[in-house]
Design a protein around this motif. Structure first.
Motif, PDB file in Angstrom:
ATOM      1  N   THR A  78      22.642  97.150  79.749  1.00  0.00           N
ATOM      2  CA  THR A  78      23.625  97.640  80.590  1.00  0.00           C
ATOM      3  C   THR A  78      24.992  97.357  79.560  1.00  0.00           C
ATOM      4  OG1 THR A  78      22.739  97.916  82.879  1.00  0.00           O
ATOM      5  CG2 THR A  78      25.134  97.865  82.457  1.00  0.00           C
ATOM      6  N   GLN A 105      24.797 114.789  79.309  1.00  0.00           N
ATOM      7  CA  GLN A 105      24.919 113.627  79.830  1.00  0.00           C
ATOM      8  C   GLN A 105      25.365 113.687  81.318  1.00  0.00           C
ATOM      9  OE1 GLN A 105      27.689 111.223  77.605  1.00  0.00           O
ATOM     10  NE2 GLN A 105      26.613 110.978  75.882  1.00  0.00           N
ATOM     11  N   SER A 107      26.961 111.570  84.609  1.00  0.00           N
ATOM     12  CA  SER A 107      27.785 110.364  85.151  1.00  0.00           C
ATOM     13  C   SER A 107      27.044 109.744  86.305  1.00  0.00           C
ATOM     14  CB  SER A 107      29.109 110.764  85.334  1.00  0.00           C
ATOM     15  OG  SER A 107      29.283 111.788  86.445  1.00  0.00           O
ATOM     16  N   GLN A 111      23.025 103.831  82.807  1.00  0.00           N
ATOM     17  CA  GLN A 111      23.084 103.894  81.577  1.00  0.00           C
ATOM     18  C   GLN A 111      22.441 102.791  80.483  1.00  0.00           C
ATOM     19  OE1 GLN A 111      27.204 104.678  80.875  1.00  0.00           O
ATOM     20  NE2 GLN A 111      27.139 106.586  82.041  1.00  0.00           N
ATOM     21  N   TYR A 113      22.089 100.873  76.810  1.00  0.00           N
ATOM     22  CA  TYR A 113      22.801 100.908  75.637  1.00  0.00           C
ATOM     23  C   TYR A 113      21.901  99.983  74.647  1.00  0.00           C
ATOM     24  CZ  TYR A 113      27.002 103.190  77.557  1.00  0.00           C
ATOM     25  OH  TYR A 113      27.800 104.070  78.068  1.00  0.00           O
TER      26      TYR A 113
END
Length: 234
Positions: A78, A105, A107, A111, A113
């Motif tokens: 995250t 994408q 929201s 997510q 990273y």
């Protein structure tokens, strides 16, 4: 009426060479006497269908010479400013497989990273700042227990096998997101061409805070010292 067999005839010419035979079985189950096995011949180098101890080697693309590489990848998690999402680091495979994804994408999703070392002033890890963090998932086929010991870079006793050692790392103490503590290899690699400060999930060295009432015991622990770690199997 059948005639009796005559005398054998002369020997014929040699025939052509036959096709190669099948490979024989290896000798891994045969008893060995008077011969010492070195590290590269350890039986845990071969995947055991009965299973074994699985661990992540953070900071390296490969495993120790006593374990087998399951896959290598990149550390993910995250974004460090997010208050939601997960709290653990993941070792992400280098080649993902998708199944019916949506192209845009959204929201309302969690997510994931990439990662970076955040080490601006720690001599053992000089030159790693802002680089991406590699990882390897490893299997110790001949062993079935694994744990990470914090604040020590050796295993508890000679019965344990040290897969690797290094420094304890986690998220920064004042960032929104929290992560687990993991053991970063003492001699880490970096992911090439990843020094552009993209952030993501971050890895910081962990130092102890000792004191009366709210800290770990002073004396054995020294306030402000970075903590070591080791990953051990049995």
């Amino acid at each position: 009426m059948m005639c009796p067999e005559g005398p054998p005839g002369p020997t014929g010419l040699p025939g052509t060479q036959g096709i190669p035979g099948r490979d024989g079985r290896d000798g891994r189950d045969a008893p060995v006497s008077g011969q010492q096995r070195d590290a590269d011949d350890d039986p845990s180098r071969t995947l055991d269908p009965r299973g074994g101890a699985i661990y992540v080697r953070w900071g390296r693309h490969f495993c120790s010479n006593l374990s087998v590489l399951v896959y290598s990848g990149i550390a993910g998690g995250t974004f460090y400013t997010h208050t939601g999402g997960s709290s653990n680091y993941l070792c992400m495979p280098e080649e993902p497989i998708y199944d019916n994804p949506t192209a845009a994408q959204d929201s309302s999703r969690s997510q994931l990273y990439g990662s970076e070392f955040q080490i601006a002033s720690f001599p053992p890890y000089d030159g790693l700042h802002d680089h991406g963090v590699p990882c390897a998932v490893c299997m110790a086929s001949a062993r079935h227990t694994v744990f990470m010991i914090p604040a020590r870079n050796v295993c508890p006793s000679d019965e344990w096998v040290k897969e690797y050692s290094g420094y304890l790392m986690s998220a920064r103490h004042d960032h929104n997101g929290r992560t687990e503590y993991v053991c970063m290899d003492r001699e880490p690699e970096v992911i090439p061409r990843t020094s552009q400060n993209s952030n993501g999930v971050l890895f910081y060295p962990v130092e102890g805070r000792c004191g009366d009432g709210d800290g770990i015991p002073c004396g054995p622990y020294v306030d402000g010292y970075e903590l070591t770690c080791a990953v051990c199997t049995l």
